[in-house]
Design a protein around this motif. Sequence first.
Motif, short mmCIF file in Angstrom:
data_model
loop_
_atom_site.label_atom_id
_atom_site.label_comp_id
_atom_site.label_asym_id
_atom_site.label_seq_id
_atom_site.Cartn_x
_atom_site.Cartn_y
_atom_site.Cartn_z
N LEU A 1 4.50 3.07 -0.63
CA LEU A 1 5.00 2.68 0.69
C LEU A 1 5.73 1.35 0.50
N GLU A 2 7.03 1.37 0.77
CA GLU A 2 7.84 0.17 0.53
C GLU A 2 8.86 0.02 1.67
N VAL A 3 9.06 -1.22 2.11
CA VAL A 3 10.05 -1.46 3.17
C VAL A 3 11.41 -0.92 2.73
N ILE B 1 -0.44 1.62 -0.63
CA ILE B 1 -0.09 0.53 0.29
C ILE B 1 -0.49 -0.79 -0.38
N GLY B 2 0.46 -1.71 -0.48
CA GLY B 2 0.20 -2.98 -1.15
C GLY B 2 -0.51 -3.99 -0.26
N GLY B 3 -0.75 -5.15 -0.84
CA GLY B 3 -1.40 -6.26 -0.12
C GLY B 3 -0.37 -7.26 0.39
N PRO B 4 -0.79 -8.51 0.62
CA PRO B 4 0.10 -9.51 1.24
C PRO B 4 1.44 -9.71 0.53
N GLU B 5 1.44 -9.61 -0.78
CA GLU B 5 2.72 -9.79 -1.50
C GLU B 5 3.30 -8.45 -1.94
N GLY B 6 2.78 -7.38 -1.45
CA GLY B 6 3.33 -6.07 -1.79
C GLY B 6 2.60 -5.43 -2.96
N TRP C 1 8.68 5.42 0.01
CA TRP C 1 8.79 5.80 1.41
C TRP C 1 8.73 4.55 2.30
N SER C 2 9.75 4.43 3.16
CA SER C 2 9.77 3.32 4.12
C SER C 2 9.43 3.83 5.51
N LEU C 3 8.50 3.14 6.18
CA LEU C 3 8.11 3.53 7.54
C LEU C 3 9.02 2.90 8.58
N SER C 4 9.71 1.82 8.17
CA SER C 4 10.55 1.07 9.12
C SER C 4 11.32 0.04 8.31
N LEU D 1 11.37 -2.86 9.29
CA LEU D 1 10.56 -4.07 9.50
C LEU D 1 9.45 -4.14 8.46
N LEU E 1 5.83 -4.52 7.94
CA LEU E 1 4.67 -4.34 8.82
C LEU E 1 3.42 -4.93 8.16
N VAL F 1 0.06 -0.58 8.81
CA VAL F 1 0.65 0.48 7.96
C VAL F 1 -0.35 1.63 7.82
C1 LIG Z 1 2.52 -7.14 4.30
S1 LIG Z 1 3.28 -5.89 3.38
C2 LIG Z 1 3.84 -6.73 1.95
C3 LIG Z 1 5.03 -7.52 2.15
C4 LIG Z 1 5.64 -7.97 0.84
N1 LIG Z 1 6.32 -9.19 1.04
C5 LIG Z 1 6.63 -6.91 0.32
O1 LIG Z 1 7.81 -7.18 0.33
O2 LIG Z 1 6.18 -5.82 -0.06
C6 LIG Z 1 1.94 -4.98 2.69
C7 LIG Z 1 2.25 -3.56 2.30
O3 LIG Z 1 2.45 -2.80 3.47
C8 LIG Z 1 3.36 -1.75 3.19
N2 LIG Z 1 4.49 -1.89 4.14
C9 LIG Z 1 4.77 -2.92 4.97
N3 LIG Z 1 5.84 -2.64 5.72
C10 LIG Z 1 6.24 -1.40 5.37
C11 LIG Z 1 7.31 -0.53 5.79
N4 LIG Z 1 8.16 -0.89 6.72
N5 LIG Z 1 7.41 0.67 5.20
C12 LIG Z 1 6.54 1.07 4.24
N6 LIG Z 1 5.53 0.29 3.81
C13 LIG Z 1 5.38 -0.92 4.35
C14 LIG Z 1 3.80 -1.88 1.74
O4 LIG Z 1 3.04 -1.01 0.95
C15 LIG Z 1 3.47 -3.33 1.44
O5 LIG Z 1 3.19 -3.50 0.08
#
Ligand SMILES: C[S@@+](CC[C@H](N)C(=O)[O-])C[C@H]1O[C@@H](n2cnc3c(N)ncnc32)[C@H](O)[C@@H]1O
Length: 156
Positions: free
Chosen positions: A73-75, A103-108, A121-124, A126, A128, A133
């Motif tokens: 899951l990636e933006v 699904i990753g943590g605070p830094e992905g 796969w991107s959910l948005s 944005l 999130l 997520v």
């Molecule tokens: C707080 S986010 C991490 C943000 C981090 N700076 C990055 O760029 O990945 C935590 C996790 O939520 C998932 N996530 C957040 N937004 C997402 C989106 N729009 N689509 C898919 N996954 C998302 C990803 O797996 C990400 O690693």
Amino acid sequence: MRIQIVAVGTKMPNWVNTGVDEFIRRFPSDMPVSFTEIPAGKRGKNADIKRILEKEGEQMLAAIPKGNRIVTLEVTGKPWDTPTLAKQLDNWKMDGRDVSLLIGGPEGLAPECIAASEQKWSLSALTLPHPLVRIILTESLYRAWSVTQNHPYHRE
Ligand SMILES: C[S@@+](CC[C@H](N)C(=O)[O-])C[C@H]1O[C@@H](n2cnc3c(N)ncnc32)[C@H](O)[C@@H]1O
């Protein structure tokens, strides 16, 4: 086909677990969805984030049964609408392997997890918060499954 969600973080608020359970429990026995939680590394003041990510990544990959299809899951991943996701579900089923969604943590996610993934796969567009997520992911999967079954949950 089994769907495993591998997510960083172990202490989710009740509203997150309630939301996730609401959708997980609706899946049929031939497509069970499970969660594997990976403890988040301690992010203190002088934390070595690179090392923490690496360790989380190692633990995530170790928790995935051999041979599973890995989807991260990636933006910046592919934005799938519901009909496309429903087709993905059918394709994954035909492929015969179980699927692990990461699904990753605070830094992905760790670079090793991203390298191991077959699909992103991107959910948005944005970014999130990762607890949210979990809920959006399980609802989206359930909605897509309902499309594959002509179940009235999803309406055009
Ligand atoms: C707080 S986010 C991490 C943000 C981090 N700076 C990055 O760029 O990945 C935590 C996790 O939520 C998932 N996530 C957040 N937004 C997402 C989106 N729009 N689509 C898919 N996954 C998302 C990803 O797996 C990400 O690693």
